[in-house]
Design a protein around this motif. Sequence first.
Motif, short mmCIF file in Angstrom:
data_model
loop_
_atom_site.label_atom_id
_atom_site.label_comp_id
_atom_site.label_asym_id
_atom_site.label_seq_id
_atom_site.Cartn_x
_atom_site.Cartn_y
_atom_site.Cartn_z
N LEU A 72 0.83 -1.20 0.00
CA LEU A 72 0.00 0.00 0.00
C LEU A 72 0.86 1.25 0.00
O LEU A 72 0.54 2.23 -0.68
N ALA A 73 1.97 1.22 0.70
CA ALA A 73 2.88 2.36 0.71
C ALA A 73 3.40 2.66 -0.70
O ALA A 73 3.46 3.82 -1.11
N ALA A 74 3.75 1.62 -1.43
CA ALA A 74 4.26 1.81 -2.79
C ALA A 74 3.19 2.40 -3.70
O ALA A 74 3.49 3.23 -4.56
N LEU A 75 1.95 1.98 -3.51
CA LEU A 75 0.86 2.48 -4.36
C LEU A 75 0.42 3.90 -3.98
O LEU A 75 -0.02 4.66 -4.83
N SER A 76 0.53 4.22 -2.71
CA SER A 76 -0.02 5.49 -2.22
C SER A 76 1.03 6.56 -2.00
O SER A 76 0.68 7.71 -1.79
#
Length: 84
Positions: free
Chosen positions: A31-35
């Motif tokens: 999620l960190a990579a996407l957000s």
Amino acid sequence: MGNGKRHMERVAIGQTIRKIREAAGFSLRELAALSEVDHADIARIEKAETNAGLANILELAFALKVPPEDFFTGDLKKIKPSSK
């Protein structure tokens, strides 16, 4: 008393974000990579250790493909798991 209520609201929002993230099948790092929100910040938001902030709420909602208001309603019945 107001401070306790705000903390409980942060807890509810954090728990909802975690449940949506898990339903979508994302790890904190995914999620960190996407957000573009640091995974440690997401963990602190989910544990109600920090305020999410509007920019982070919007980034997380966009990455999870849910409207930002879903984080505040706590109504998980209408949330469908997202495909990666």
